[in-house]
Design an enzyme around this catalytic site. Structure first.
Site, PDB file in Angstrom:
ATOM      1  N   HIS A  25      35.547  83.176   2.228  1.00  0.00           N
ATOM      2  CA  HIS A  25      36.458  83.493   1.116  1.00  0.00           C
ATOM      3  C   HIS A  25      37.892  83.064   1.398  1.00  0.00           C
ATOM      4  CE1 HIS A  25      33.251  85.641  -0.794  1.00  0.00           C
ATOM      5  NE2 HIS A  25      33.172  86.568   0.149  1.00  0.00           N
ATOM      6  N   HIS A  48     -13.691  60.492   0.197  1.00  0.00           N
ATOM      7  CA  HIS A  48     -14.459  59.960  -0.936  1.00  0.00           C
ATOM      8  C   HIS A  48     -15.903  60.454  -0.945  1.00  0.00           C
ATOM      9  CE1 HIS A  48     -11.248  57.361  -2.162  1.00  0.00           C
ATOM     10  NE2 HIS A  48     -11.266  56.636  -1.058  1.00  0.00           N
ATOM     11  N   CYS A  64     -10.484  22.427 -19.357  1.00  0.00           N
ATOM     12  CA  CYS A  64     -10.995  23.746 -19.710  1.00  0.00           C
ATOM     13  C   CYS A  64     -12.344  23.625 -20.393  1.00  0.00           C
ATOM     14  CB  CYS A  64     -10.005  24.461 -20.624  1.00  0.00           C
ATOM     15  SG  CYS A  64     -10.615  26.011 -21.332  1.00  0.00           S
ATOM     16  N   CYS A 116     -11.637  24.726 -24.468  1.00  0.00           N
ATOM     17  CA  CYS A 116     -10.756  23.989 -25.382  1.00  0.00           C
ATOM     18  C   CYS A 116     -10.470  22.567 -24.924  1.00  0.00           C
ATOM     19  CB  CYS A 116      -9.445  24.740 -25.568  1.00  0.00           C
ATOM     20  SG  CYS A 116      -8.462  24.915 -24.059  1.00  0.00           S
ATOM     21  N   CYS A 133     -13.094  29.653 -11.545  1.00  0.00           N
ATOM     22  CA  CYS A 133     -13.666  30.931 -11.134  1.00  0.00           C
ATOM     23  C   CYS A 133     -14.340  30.755  -9.784  1.00  0.00           C
ATOM     24  CB  CYS A 133     -14.680  31.410 -12.178  1.00  0.00           C
ATOM     25  SG  CYS A 133     -15.569  32.901 -11.687  1.00  0.00           S
ATOM     26  N   CYS A 149     -18.542  31.562 -10.116  1.00  0.00           N
ATOM     27  CA  CYS A 149     -19.449  30.625 -10.794  1.00  0.00           C
ATOM     28  C   CYS A 149     -18.895  29.211 -10.869  1.00  0.00           C
ATOM     29  CB  CYS A 149     -19.758  31.122 -12.196  1.00  0.00           C
ATOM     30  SG  CYS A 149     -18.311  31.234 -13.283  1.00  0.00           S
ATOM     31  N   HIS A 164     -13.138  34.715 -19.901  1.00  0.00           N
ATOM     32  CA  HIS A 164     -14.276  34.575 -18.994  1.00  0.00           C
ATOM     33  C   HIS A 164     -14.381  35.771 -18.046  1.00  0.00           C
ATOM     34  CE1 HIS A 164     -17.170  32.846 -16.200  1.00  0.00           C
ATOM     35  NE2 HIS A 164     -16.305  33.034 -15.202  1.00  0.00           N
ATOM     36  N   HIS A 167     -16.177  38.544 -13.180  1.00  0.00           N
ATOM     37  CA  HIS A 167     -15.846  37.843 -11.942  1.00  0.00           C
ATOM     38  C   HIS A 167     -14.365  38.057 -11.622  1.00  0.00           C
ATOM     39  CE1 HIS A 167     -19.428  34.911 -12.756  1.00  0.00           C
ATOM     40  NE2 HIS A 167     -19.814  36.137 -12.422  1.00  0.00           N
ATOM     41  N   CYS A 181      -6.604  37.976  -8.165  1.00  0.00           N
ATOM     42  CA  CYS A 181      -7.683  38.950  -8.381  1.00  0.00           C
ATOM     43  C   CYS A 181      -7.332  39.803  -9.591  1.00  0.00           C
ATOM     44  CB  CYS A 181      -7.890  39.826  -7.149  1.00  0.00           C
ATOM     45  SG  CYS A 181      -9.147  41.112  -7.389  1.00  0.00           S
ATOM     46  N   CYS A 184      -7.446  43.734  -8.618  1.00  0.00           N
ATOM     47  CA  CYS A 184      -6.321  44.168  -7.788  1.00  0.00           C
ATOM     48  C   CYS A 184      -4.985  43.905  -8.470  1.00  0.00           C
ATOM     49  CB  CYS A 184      -6.337  43.467  -6.427  1.00  0.00           C
ATOM     50  SG  CYS A 184      -7.714  43.953  -5.376  1.00  0.00           S
TER      51      CYS A 184
END
Length: 1215
Positions: free
Chosen positions: A216, A611, A1133, A1136, A1145, A1148, A1164, A1170, A1183, A1186
């Site tokens: 104080h 898990h 592509c 197109c 990819c 594939c 795709h 994929h 990815c 991710c």
């Protein structure tokens, strides 16, 4: 995801269940899980391919080594030797004065006698490092007090009783004795001696048991039993002699320490926090300056914090709530180098002055919370306390904590009462403009909802009866920390993928680091044992345990097939034994803690467990070690022990949640990446809306991060605002931590940035619970350096070392605050400790007056925040709507509407202010639009605030100079000029409206010693003028300021507009196709990038990033061998026919265009599931699951083939 008791068929089906907004996924791809055998055809590699993979493996090692070297270069400060020892000053000379004319005066020598007897009885004197008291020199006292005042006090040595009484009567609540001066000098000198010892590295912390008290006492005024202000002198002394730049003063005496506040209320180098009885000014010292609305003046604005109690009977829960919600967040941002406590114990139950109901155990908790600051440099200085028994026990409890003893459990912690919630909310409102960490620290609720909460609270609280306080005891332990580890757990390994992240070396590296730092030798090593069948069956089905046991005799091919039946699992012949040993080790540690063999412990075990479901392995986990340990603890204790499980692994512990979701004896709290259900283990089990079921409703708490980059600031914000408030209300008897370190910076899976120092602080804060009985059980973490350093930091905290200094490079991210707020909103109906809220008055405030103020110079990099007082304005872009919030004079929620704090967003507004430029709901001062801040400045010398001479008159934003234009302020009934301007900003209308602000009778709530004897007169004094000649002089009246011109604000908004679009992309889009950014090279969502560097003080919208690929990805198993025909980077592509920008990819090997052309590769992915694609432009791999670029040795082969096709030569090195 399966719930407890479902069969393995349901478990396997769970893997294909997707978030409704997520792209479809076939059975060949799972997140963080192995591909099912046969889902994607794979050819057997020939000898040439094997040799080429070996060559690429060597190339890939360079990147991993660089990562390790970078982490090893972190300044982790773990090798530094922790200081030990608690200093104590207790001198009999301090009893050589008393009141000559009133033997019943409460401040007398018997106070120290009672304390000394208690310390002797508990053996504490012998455990402390005793220091001889010394007299403070005049020059030292003059750091705070005037020479004339000191000389006057010195003459009292030669006065007779009559003269002493006449002089004492000129002050308020004091007496004088011929020895008062010498004892006051000795008391101040005692604190200074401890300052020298702590800052000179002689001891870790200390306590000065002294009288007379001091908080104080003012510059030239004796007041409230106090002659010299000991903590104020100590703060200035530390700054002058030891070059300390930032000091935190905490005053928990039941009376407001106005003397200390007035000493530093214009000084940003000292943060003053007081929590005291106020009762709307009816309690001594009867000052308006003691209310929450006083936050300091001039450069010291924001550095004075008052939490006023407006009723008696406040309990431990109220004090702890103020510390968690207000003090600790601000202190972490301030970064003090020394903490001084004005430690009055007159708030203890039974004290005749305070009439409060705090307990000694509560003060032990407060002491423990402060020990995490300033590297543990903490000094307590005795102030008030007038119930001798309560005083002695309070001092003893705090001293026990300083010595490292565990905090006693609170008898009836409960939650803060409504009055405390109101006081804390008001303090947060007043402080939010000055501290970045407090942004969105309170959330707005409608008054109707608040009334419902109040009804609930009235029903829950009922009449309160003071508890009968037990005699506190502290355990006598053989050792403090137990450590359990067995090298045999390394036998569990992946027979097919040596680069799997869950490698045996994880636990070996941790143990090696603990031994290097000498931490293992300080622990009691416990011998682990396998879990018994009965222990496993408390959480797992007999069928599952038997099924897993059978794998011990399986052949390699059978093991591979068995592994594919679970999510992200590999099994070898030693898996069952290792999992059984890991779980048994956790149970062994539980036995040691509950029996008192050790106080706490760490289990360095693998495989992880959180898990694992009742009948299924999942996510590298087989037996749920934490869950089994919790059930084992309840079994051996003989009752439903209250157990808190904190899961800070970056992945949600789905298995643990399911095992306790209907059990109110176990509180499960998880902080994890959720990413709107797309982060492993995927689905909605980790959402904030998951709260448990049946009797366990409200006992499952999920803080779901919806993005990467979460770091120390974000986790600590969750701790302060959510985790600890709930934990203290739950009052656990044991704390178990699922200690995964994959949220650590550098981890290849987590993408987060928690530091080892951050984990140390999280651990320390949890150690105040359950009488210190806490066990850390290793879960995930896949960077060997990160997990080693992080576990070492946590172990140091368990051993009682103070957490290292933690520098927060930024405030919490807006996305993190949104996640925390979302969880709070869900759980506030179950936990009253979360009801720290603003009140939305549907009728609106009775006054729309807005008072603005000039910030002389920002002591923090939030210049704009200092341009508004607690009367705040919410600006809504595009709507031209302004909601003004005016706090009534010295009001708190619960008073009339005109006195209610109202700051709210409208119902249809998003929770975050700047999302894609669509909505702006920030105060004018904050101006964080488009991801940047107005007028950000940083100080190289003061982490928590600028040095006193820091001034700013012009602020540079985006390269433009923003001049702060000013206008004249009318005072004494006149109004501030009203300015309205509307300009288009990014297509939206920004309406800046400044309403009238009447400044009638404005006064400063401060006394002066020369003009107000007794400390009761309120006078008006001018603020200190600015030292910068370029800055217009500030108004002499608190609360008034020149305004920012509309043109300046609009210009700044235009400058900042550019960042809004990129920021909005990550936070506003759903986790579906529109959020799959980054397919094209350079097109990755910045929010999903790894943080590389940032500027201190910047918000998350303004941090600079670089795209850094993940060194590993759980979807690499989907990469198939390159077709015999090889790759053609010029292939158009497949849909197109464009050749502009295409991707291939890697499952594939079909070629499609990027999202910024026609988006056919994105389509795709949506159709096939994929995950990985390779850019034919820059050969980067992306990815989709991710949401990140990936660079791993498994990709080097295909990258090299593409490089050969594109450039005619092999890749020179990985890129």
């Amino acid at each position: 995801m399966t719930s407890t008791g479902q069969d393995s068929t349901t478990t396997r089906q769970r893997r294909s269940r997707q978030n409704p907004q997520s792209p479809p996924q076939d059975s060949s791809v799972t997140s963080k899980r192995n591909i099912k055998k046969g889902a994607v055809p794979r050819s057997i590699p020939n000898l040439a391919e094997v040799k080429k993979k070996g060559k690429m493996k060597k190339l890939g090692q360079a990147m991993e080594e660089d990562l390790i070297v970078g982490l090893q270069g972190m300044d982790l400060n773990l090798e530094a030797e922790a200081l030990a020892g608690t200093g104590l000053v207790l001198d009999e000379q301090l009893n050589e004065f008393h009141c000559l004319w009133d033997d019943s005066f409460p401040e007398g020598p018997e106070r120290l006698h009672a304390i000394k007897e208690q310390l002797i009885q508990e053996g504490l004197l012998d455990r402390c490092v005793s220091f001889q008291a010394r007299f403070a020199e005049k020059e030292e006292l003059m750091l705070v007090h005037s020479l004339e005042y000191i000389d006057l006090m010195e003459t009292t040595q030669y006065m007779n009783e009559g003269e002493l009484r006449v002089l004492a009567d000129t002050y308020d609540s004091v007496y004088l004795h011929p020895n008062s001066y010498s004892c006051a000098c000795l008391a101040s000198g005692s604190v200074l001696r401890l300052v020298d010892a702590v800052l000179g590295a002689e001891i870790r912390n200390g306590m000065a048991i002294i009288r007379p008290p001091g908080h104080h006492a003012q510059h030239s005024l004796m007041d409230g039993y106090c002659m010299f202000n000991h903590v104020a002198v100590a703060a200035r002394y530390a700054q002058q002699k030891h070059r300390i730049r930032r000091v935190l003063i905490v005053d928990w005496d039941v009376h407001h320490g106005q003397g200390t506040q007035f000493t530093f209320d214009q000084d940003p180098s000292v943060l003053y926090f007081s929590i005291h009885r106020y009762e709307q000014g009816r309690f001594w010292p009867h000052l308006k300056a003691s209310n929450w609305s006083t936050t300091g003046f001039g450069q010291g604005q924001g550095y004075t914090i008052n939490v006023p109690w407006n009723q008696v009977g406040m309990r431990d829960a109220d004090y702890i709530a103020a510390f968690l919600h207000v003090l600790l967040p601000v202190a972490l941002e301030f970064q003090p180098q020394l903490v001084l406590v004005a430690a009055g114990f007159d708030a203890l139950q039974g004290d005749p002055k305070g009439e409060m109901a705090a307990t000694p155990a509560g003060f032990a908790q407060l002491t423990h919370l402060l020990m995490g600051l300033a590297g543990g440099k903490l000094i307590l200085s005795l102030e008030g306390g007038y119930n001798l028994r309560a005083l002695a026990e309070g001092v003893s409890a705090s001293l026990h904590t300083l010595l490292g003893d565990p905090c006693p459990m609170l008898e009836s912690p409960g939650a803060p009462c409504r009055s405390a919630q109101a006081s804390v909310s008001c303090a947060l409102e007043a402080l939010e403009p000055f501290w970045e960490v407090l942004v969105r620290s309170t959330e707005t609720v409608e008054r109707d909802n608040m009334e419902e909460d109040n009804v609930e609270e009235s029903e829950e609280e009922g009449p309160w009866e003071p508890p009968v306080l037990p005699i506190l005891t502290w355990p006598v332990l053989q050792s403090r920390t137990g450590l359990v580890y067995d090298q045999n757990m390394m036998n569990h390994c992946n027979l097919w993928d040596s680069h799997h992240p869950e490698v045996p070396q994880r636990i070996l590296r941790i143990m090696c680091r603990l031994e290097e730092l000498g931490l293992a030798g300080r622990c009691l090593t416990l011998t682990p044992r396998p879990a018994t069948e009965a222990e496993l069956l408390t959480c797992h089905s007999a069928e599952y345990v038997g099924h897993l046991r059978a794998t011990e005799k399986m052949k390699t091919r059978e093991l591979h097939r068995e592994s594919s039946n679970f999510d992200s699992i590999y099994i070898c012949p030693s898996t069952f034994a290792c999992a059984q040993l890991a779980t048994g080790a956790a149970c062994r540690l539980v036995e040691a803690v509950l029996s008192g063999e050790v106080l706490n412990g760490a289990a360095v075990v693998r495989p992880p467990g959180h898990h694992a479901e009742q009948d299924a392995a999942c996510g590298f986990c087989f037996f749920n070690s934490v869950a089994v340990a919790a059930r084992h603890a309840q079994t051996i204790s003989g009752h439903a022990l209250r157990i808190l499980i904190v899961d800070w692994d970056v992945h949600h512990g789905n298995g643990t949640q399911h095992m306790f979701e209907d059990d109110p004896s176990v509180l499960y709290v998880s902080l994890h990446r959720y990413d709107h259900g797309t982060f492993f283990p995927m689905g909605d089990e980790g959402a904030s809306s998951q709260i448990g079921r049946a009797a366990g409703t409200g006992f499952t708490v999920n803080v779901a991060w919806n993005g990467p980059r979460m770091g120390d600031a974000d986790y600590l914000a969750a701790w302060h605002r959510l985790v600890l408030p709930i934990a203290y209300e739950f009052n656990p008897e044991l704390v178990l931590v699922s200690a995964g370190f994959d949220a650590a910076r550098g981890d290849p899976l987590g993408g987060c940035q928690v530091s080892p120092e951050g984990y140390a602080h999280l651990t320390h804060l949890l150690m105040g619970l359950a009488s210190g009985r806490i066990i850390l059980i290793l879960e995930g973490g896949y960077n060997l350096t990160s997990i080693s350093e992080s576990m070492a930091a946590c172990t140091r905290s368990l051993l009682g070392d103070p957490p290292p200094l933690l520098t927060l490079p930024r405030p919490p991210l807006s996305g993190a605050l949104a996640s925390i707020t979302e969880t709070i909103q869900v759980h506030r109906r179950y936990w009253r400790s979360l009801r720290v809220m603003k009140v939305e008055d549907r009728e609106g405030p009775s006054s729309s007056k807005l008072v603005t103020k000039k910030a002389p110079q920002p002591a923090k990099p939030r210049l704009a925040e200092r341009m508004t007082t607690r009367e705040k304005k919410v600006l809504e872009a595009g709507m031209g709507k302004v909601t003004s919030a005016s706090f009534g004079e010295e009001s708190t929620p619960g008073q009339t509407n005109s006195e209610t704090a109202v700051v709210a967003l409208t119902q249809d507004q998003p929770s975050e202010a700047a999302t894609g430029g669509a909505t702006l709901a920030q105060t004018i001062s904050e101006a964080a639009i488009g991801g940047a801040m107005l007028g950000q400045t940083t100080s190289e010398e003061a982490v928590g605030g600028a040095t006193p001479d820091q001034t700013t008159s012009e602020e540079t934003v985006g390269g433009a100079i923003l001049d702060q234009t000013t206008s004249e302020d009318a005072v004494g009934g006149a109004t501030l000029g009203q300015t309205t301007s509307e300009e288009a900003v990014g297509g939206a209308t920004l309406a800046q409206t400044t309403s009238e602000a009447a400044m009638e009778g404005a006064t400063l709530d401060q006394t002066t010693s020369e003009e107000a004897p007794g400390g009761t007169e309120l006078i008006q004094t001018p603020l200190a003028s600015s030292t910068d000649h370029q800055t217009p002089p500030t108004s002499p009246v608190q609360g008034t300021t020149p305004q920012i011109s509309p043109s300046t604000l609009i210009g700044s908004l235009r400058t900042l507009e550019l960042g809004s679009e990129s920021q909005g992309a990550s936070e506003s889009q759903a986790p579906g196709e529109e959020n799959l950014l980054g397919e094209a090279a350079g097109g990755q969502d910045m929010a999903d990038s790894m943080l590389m560097q940032g500027s201190r003080g910047l918000t998350d919208q303004a941090i600079f990033y670089a795209v850094t690929p993940l060194p590993w990805c759980p979807h690499l198993v989907a990469v198939c061998p390159i077709p015999a025909a090889g790759l053609d980077v010029t292939q158009p592509c497949g849909d197109c026919g464009t050749i502009q920008e295409n991707w291939v990819c890697l499952s594939c090997y079909q070629v499609y265009c990027g999202r910024y052309i026609n988006g056919h590769m994105l389509q795709h992915h949506g159709n096939s599931g994929h995950p990985l694609v390779l850019s034919y432009i820059d050969l980067s791999a992306w990815c989709y699951y991710c949401q990140a670029y990936v660079h791993h040795q498994a990709l080097l082969d295909v990258k090299n083939i593409a490089h050969q096709n594109k450039f005619g030569e092999d890749m020179p090195h990985p890129h």
